[in-house]
Enzyme design. Sequence first.
Site, PDB file in Angstrom:
ATOM      1  N   ILE A 137       0.852  -1.200   0.000  1.00 52.46           N
ATOM      2  CA  ILE A 137       0.000   0.000   0.000  1.00 52.46           C
ATOM      3  C   ILE A 137       0.888   1.251   0.000  1.00 52.46           C
ATOM      4  CG2 ILE A 137      -1.691   1.339   1.330  1.00 52.46           C
ATOM      5  CD1 ILE A 137      -2.807  -1.383   2.344  1.00 52.46           C
TER       6      ILE A 137
ATOM      7  N   SER B  75       9.823   2.139   8.220  1.00 52.15           N
ATOM      8  CA  SER B  75       9.193   0.810   8.332  1.00 52.15           C
ATOM      9  C   SER B  75      10.055   0.007   9.298  1.00 52.15           C
ATOM     10  CB  SER B  75       9.065   0.119   6.971  1.00 52.15           C
ATOM     11  OG  SER B  75      10.327  -0.072   6.428  1.00 52.15           O
ATOM     12  N   ARG B  76       9.614  -1.242   9.574  1.00 52.27           N
ATOM     13  CA  ARG B  76      10.357  -2.059  10.551  1.00 52.27           C
ATOM     14  C   ARG B  76      11.842  -2.078  10.224  1.00 52.27           C
ATOM     15  NH1 ARG B  76       6.712  -7.212  10.112  1.00 52.27           N
ATOM     16  NH2 ARG B  76       6.501  -6.099   8.179  1.00 52.27           N
TER      17      ARG B  76
ATOM     18  N   GLY C 136      -4.535   3.315   7.533  1.00 53.06           N
ATOM     19  CA  GLY C 136      -4.123   2.038   8.137  1.00 53.06           C
ATOM     20  C   GLY C 136      -5.171   1.592   9.144  1.00 53.06           C
ATOM     21  N   ARG C 137      -4.920   1.899  10.392  1.00 49.13           N
ATOM     22  CA  ARG C 137      -5.877   1.608  11.466  1.00 49.13           C
ATOM     23  C   ARG C 137      -5.887   2.792  12.419  1.00 49.13           C
ATOM     24  NH1 ARG C 137      -7.835  -1.673   8.686  1.00 49.13           N
ATOM     25  NH2 ARG C 137      -8.014  -3.915   9.035  1.00 49.13           N
TER      26      ARG C 137
ATOM     27  N   GLU D 231     -13.747   2.570  16.345  1.00 50.45           N
ATOM     28  CA  GLU D 231     -14.824   2.518  15.350  1.00 50.45           C
ATOM     29  C   GLU D 231     -15.987   1.717  15.907  1.00 50.45           C
ATOM     30  OE1 GLU D 231     -13.309   1.207  11.555  1.00 50.45           O
ATOM     31  OE2 GLU D 231     -11.678   2.642  11.687  1.00 50.45           O
TER      32      GLU D 231
ATOM     33  N   HIS E  66     -14.029   4.277   7.022  1.00 52.80           N
ATOM     34  CA  HIS E  66     -13.284   3.031   6.794  1.00 52.80           C
ATOM     35  C   HIS E  66     -13.719   2.436   5.440  1.00 52.80           C
ATOM     36  CE1 HIS E  66     -11.079  -0.426   9.025  1.00 52.80           C
ATOM     37  NE2 HIS E  66     -10.882  -0.499   7.723  1.00 52.80           N
TER      38      HIS E  66
ATOM     39  N   ALA F 251     -11.825   2.696   2.442  1.00 52.59           N
ATOM     40  CA  ALA F 251     -10.760   2.733   1.443  1.00 52.59           C
ATOM     41  C   ALA F 251     -10.698   1.497   0.549  1.00 52.59           C
ATOM     42  CB  ALA F 251      -9.402   2.950   2.121  1.00 52.59           C
TER      43      ALA F 251
HETATM   44  O1  LIG Z   1      -9.425  -2.140   6.473  1.00 50.04           O
HETATM   45  C1  LIG Z   1      -9.584  -2.961   5.623  1.00 50.04           C
HETATM   46  C2  LIG Z   1      -8.836  -4.162   5.495  1.00 50.04           C
HETATM   47  O2  LIG Z   1      -8.026  -4.509   6.370  1.00 50.04           O
HETATM   48  O3  LIG Z   1      -9.048  -4.846   4.480  1.00 50.04           O
END
Ligand SMILES: O=CC(=O)O
Length: 332
Positions: free
Chosen positions: A172, A191-192, A248-249, A278, A296, A298
């Site tokens: 992504i 990133s990691r 993301g989250r 959420e 949410h 996307a």
């Molecule tokens: O948020 C959506 C997913 O994880 O697919």
Amino acid sequence: MANKHKHNDNKELQTLLVFGPPVILPTLEARNLHKYRFLKAFSSQLPLHQFLNMQNVDPSSIQAILCNPLQQVSADVIRLLPSLSIIVTNSVGTEHIDLSECSRHGVQVVSAGALFAEDVADMAVGLLIDVMWKISAADRHVRKWGPSKPFNLSLGSKLEGKRVGIVGLGRIGGEVAKRLEAFDCRIMYHSRNKKPFVSYPFYSNVVELAGKSDVLVLCCALNEQTRHIITKEVMLALGKDGVIINVGRGALIDEKELVWCLMEGEIGGAGLDVFENEPNVPKELFVLDNVVLTPHAAVDTQESTNKIYEHVAASLEAFFLSKPQIVPAMND
Ligand SMILES: O=CC(=O)O
């Protein structure tokens, strides 16, 4: 590890325990009533063992779960089902599944992998352009006042040349970078680990990345290392004109601090597709014209929904017919 999977040669219905519910469930049900008995755990408030009892289902008969991030598949659920062999989630994220318990019990987890990467990246760029150009705010203005009334929001901001810090350069994040390169943005990332074949500057420290960025785009998975990776300190480092985009989250950001930073003008704006609790969204955000909110959504295109339907249906079919799984490209 013992193979718990029993291949069913006769034509009885296979039991599918459903948590969520996944958006593809109505289609899966309509097309597969002859194959599966759908046990909709999400429609009951009862603990799982009581729900199964009410349905006259022996927990040891359940081999497969279908789920999405709306409901937890906890260690207790996994322990209750001794024959559980596969969990298919119609999501990229797997934070709703206790993955350690799955690996202890030999349960395979199949996710959407990178199936949605382009859609999520499109949404990230859409939110960014909207926040910077104040498109949603302008739309509200026109609907209320018409185009001739003076539009007294501050000026928008160009995307060209902006320094964009991507947090999570998986598929992504990579798609976001590709799109923003076309706007002549300067891409950096956290990133990691540093990616060996990526030439964008890498920052192991998110505060440092924020200090060098005009925009932060959050694309990483939620886990114990990334929960609240965006602290108040990160936001203060991003600065008063800085914009945060989160696809993301929600819990990647300390949301209380985000609301505070937005209200106090400590950051310039935000485009948020995800929220910490959420479906609850902090009400303070509703009055801010420098904030764009989406529910949410996307991955909610017809094309991706068709793709995930095919993927889930094929994964379940392969499992019940003891065929190899088709594993999608992973997100990171
Ligand atoms: O948020 C959506 C997913 O994880 O697919």
